[in-house]
Structure formats: structure tokens, C-alpha cells
Design a protein around this motif. Structure first.
Motif, mmCIF file in Angstrom:
data_model
loop_
_atom_site.group_PDB
_atom_site.id
_atom_site.type_symbol
_atom_site.label_atom_id
_atom_site.label_comp_id
_atom_site.label_asym_id
_atom_site.label_seq_id
_atom_site.Cartn_x
_atom_site.Cartn_y
_atom_site.Cartn_z
ATOM 1 N N ARG A 40 44.642 35.709 38.647
ATOM 2 C CA ARG A 40 45.075 35.155 39.981
ATOM 3 C C ARG A 40 46.552 35.643 40.269
ATOM 4 N NH1 ARG A 40 47.454 31.219 42.516
ATOM 5 N NH2 ARG A 40 47.177 29.855 40.585
ATOM 6 N N GLN A 41 47.500 35.172 39.406
ATOM 7 C CA GLN A 41 48.872 35.505 39.753
ATOM 8 C C GLN A 41 49.118 36.823 39.805
ATOM 9 O OE1 GLN A 41 49.876 32.797 36.332
ATOM 10 N NE2 GLN A 41 50.488 31.285 37.685
ATOM 11 N N LEU A 42 48.656 37.581 38.643
ATOM 12 C CA LEU A 42 48.791 39.051 38.533
ATOM 13 C C LEU A 42 48.339 39.773 39.963
ATOM 14 C CD1 LEU A 42 50.108 41.235 36.805
ATOM 15 C CD2 LEU A 42 48.180 41.344 35.604
ATOM 16 N N HIS A 43 47.100 39.386 40.232
ATOM 17 C CA HIS A 43 46.386 39.877 41.272
ATOM 18 C C HIS A 43 47.376 39.833 42.701
ATOM 19 C CE1 HIS A 43 43.879 40.030 45.010
ATOM 20 N NE2 HIS A 43 43.401 41.251 44.383
ATOM 21 N N ALA A 44 47.826 38.577 42.900
ATOM 22 C CA ALA A 44 48.889 38.450 43.975
ATOM 23 C C ALA A 44 50.171 39.241 43.906
ATOM 24 C CB ALA A 44 49.449 36.900 44.040
ATOM 25 N N CYS A 45 50.797 39.475 42.709
ATOM 26 C CA CYS A 45 51.793 40.378 42.459
ATOM 27 C C CYS A 45 51.558 41.876 42.613
ATOM 28 C CB CYS A 45 52.502 40.173 41.186
ATOM 29 S SG CYS A 45 53.209 38.761 40.585
ATOM 30 N N ILE A 46 50.266 42.237 42.542
ATOM 31 C CA ILE A 46 50.162 43.840 42.524
ATOM 32 C C ILE A 46 50.023 44.291 43.781
ATOM 33 C CG2 ILE A 46 48.467 45.703 41.755
ATOM 34 C CD1 ILE A 46 48.347 44.294 39.278
ATOM 35 N N LYS A 47 48.648 44.124 44.507
ATOM 36 C CA LYS A 47 48.531 44.550 45.955
ATOM 37 C C LYS A 47 47.413 43.893 46.550
ATOM 38 C CE LYS A 47 48.083 49.271 44.133
ATOM 39 N NZ LYS A 47 48.026 50.431 44.303
ATOM 40 N N PRO A 48 47.360 43.779 47.595
ATOM 41 C CA PRO A 48 46.033 43.054 48.245
ATOM 42 C C PRO A 48 44.874 43.798 48.502
ATOM 43 C CG PRO A 48 47.670 43.541 49.886
ATOM 44 C CD PRO A 48 48.376 43.928 48.749
ATOM 45 N N ASP A 49 44.843 45.257 48.304
ATOM 46 C CA ASP A 49 43.820 46.140 48.562
ATOM 47 C C ASP A 49 42.908 46.326 47.178
ATOM 48 O OD1 ASP A 49 45.963 47.618 47.761
ATOM 49 O OD2 ASP A 49 45.151 49.441 48.682
ATOM 50 N N VAL A 50 43.391 45.741 45.879
ATOM 51 C CA VAL A 50 43.000 46.025 44.841
ATOM 52 C C VAL A 50 42.136 44.603 44.447
ATOM 53 C CG1 VAL A 50 43.157 46.242 42.512
ATOM 54 C CG2 VAL A 50 44.555 47.413 44.013
ATOM 55 N N THR A 51 40.935 44.498 43.975
ATOM 56 C CA THR A 51 40.058 43.528 43.701
ATOM 57 C C THR A 51 40.426 42.939 42.347
ATOM 58 O OG1 THR A 51 38.511 44.486 42.638
ATOM 59 C CG2 THR A 51 38.016 44.401 45.013
ATOM 60 N N ARG A 52 40.251 41.586 42.300
ATOM 61 C CA ARG A 52 40.507 40.837 40.975
ATOM 62 C C ARG A 52 39.656 41.598 39.803
ATOM 63 N NH1 ARG A 52 40.978 34.140 42.090
ATOM 64 N NH2 ARG A 52 42.440 34.450 43.873
#
Length: 196
Positions: A40-52
Motif C-alpha cells: 500500500r505504501q509503495l503503491h501510494a509513492c509510485i503513481k495512481p494509474d497503476v494497480t496494487r
């Protein structure tokens, strides 16, 4: 952008057809101040248009090639971190060196003090000044209450005066450091002294 270490660079897949590349995941992890991430933390850092799920897939790929390692905790929490071969989890080699380094006051140089650029060292010095002021006030208070003088020098008054002087100098140094930091943040670094 943070430079990817050579041992990582030679292992990662350069497949640009993926929405999220292994390289981008590693760069995000290296650039962050965090030593480890949940998905979840890494997903928030990467970009919103990429899924978990995509983030999880890249992490799984990076884990298979020993670039990323994991630690699993109760409640199914898994933390991911760069698997630096030179050090134990979750420290980077730089983090390991920082733990074994000297204190900020030991690293405080004359140049760092005069230019007020070594924030950690100056704050440590200010904190020591505050603590010493407190000790001087306490000793002055004890001598005043006890009515004791050391060889007729009015030692309680001397301790109170020294405590106030030290407190004033510490506050002045803290104010000067914060002002210098504000100026550097606003106008960039100032070259007051030549660099070595």
C-alpha cells in the motif's frame, strides 16, 4: 533521480511494455526516506494509474532476482526492502555507516559552525547549552536556599548569571541557525566561506 546501484542495474529486466517497470519500483524505493514499504505504501509513492496488483507483481519479480527481500509480520503484513548484499535488513550500506558514525557534535566542523550549515551539530550544541543552563540554575538555586557561599564569592549569584548568559547564547545560536536555514531554503546556498 537516484542512481541505481550496479548490482541492481545488471539484474533488472528492461521490459518497457509493462505499465510499471522494475526500474521504476527500485528507483522509488531508493529515493524514499523509508527503508521498507508495504505494498500500500509503495503503491501510494509510485503513481495512481497503476494497480496494487501490478505493484505486487513487480515486487515479486524483484524478489525472485534477489533485488528485493521481505519480512512478514503478524496480521499478514509484509514489508519489502532493497536487499543490499553488504548489510543486514533493512539498512542500506549508507544507513549502516550512519549508525556507526560519530554523533552530530563530533562531526561539527569549524566551517559548519561558522556558516551555520550543520543543522544537527548546531542543534546538539544548543541542546547541550540548554541542559547546562538548567544545571547552573539548579546549582545556583541550591546554594541560594542553603545560604552557602564558596569562599565569599557569592557563588549562587555567579551561577545564576552564568546560567542566564548561557541560556541567552544558546537561544541566540538557535535563532541564527534557523534564520540561516530559512535563507538557504529561500535563496539557495550562500558561499560565505570557500569550500575545502
Amino acid at each position: 533521480m537516484s542512481a541505481i546501484p550496479p548490482w541492481v542495474d545488471e539484474r533488472i529486466d528492461r521490459n518497457l511494455d509493462n505499465t510499471l517497470t522494475q526500474e521504476h519500483v527500485v528507483e522509488t524505493m531508493l529515493e524514499s526516506d523509508r527503508p521498507f514499504f508495504s505494498i500500500r505504501q509503495l503503491h501510494a509513492c509510485i503513481k495512481p494509474d497503476v494497480t496494487r496488483a501490478t505493484v505486487r507483481n513487480r515486487l515479486r519479480e524483484l524478489q525472485e532476482i534477489d533485488v528485493v527481500a521481505t519480512e512478514t509480520y503478524p496480521d499478514s503484513i509484509t514489508l519489502y526492502y532493497i536487499n543490499h548484499p553488504e548489510s543486514a535488513w533493512p539498512l542500506s550500506p549508507e544507513g549502516k555507516r550512519a549508525l556507526h558514525a560519530e554523533t552530530p557534535l563530533d562531526r561539527l566542523s569549524t566551517r559548519g559552525f561558522l556558516t551555520l550549515s550543520d543543522t544537527a551539530g548546531i542543534r546538539t550544541l544548543v541542546l547541550a547549552g540548554f541542559q547546562l543552563s538548567l544545571v547552573l540554575f539548579a546549582l545556583g538555586g541550591v546554594l541560594t536556599v542553603a545560604g552557602t557561599d564558596v569562599r565569599g564569592t557569592q557563588s549562587d549569584i555567579v551561577l545564576w548569571d552564568t546560567g542566564f548568559d548561557l541560556l541567552f547564547v544558546s537561544l541566540l545560536l538557535l535563532f541564527a541557525e534557523r534564520t540561516a536555514r530559512w535563507v538557504r531554503d529561500r535563496y539557495g546556498p550562500l558561499s560565505l566561506l570557500p569550500s575545502t
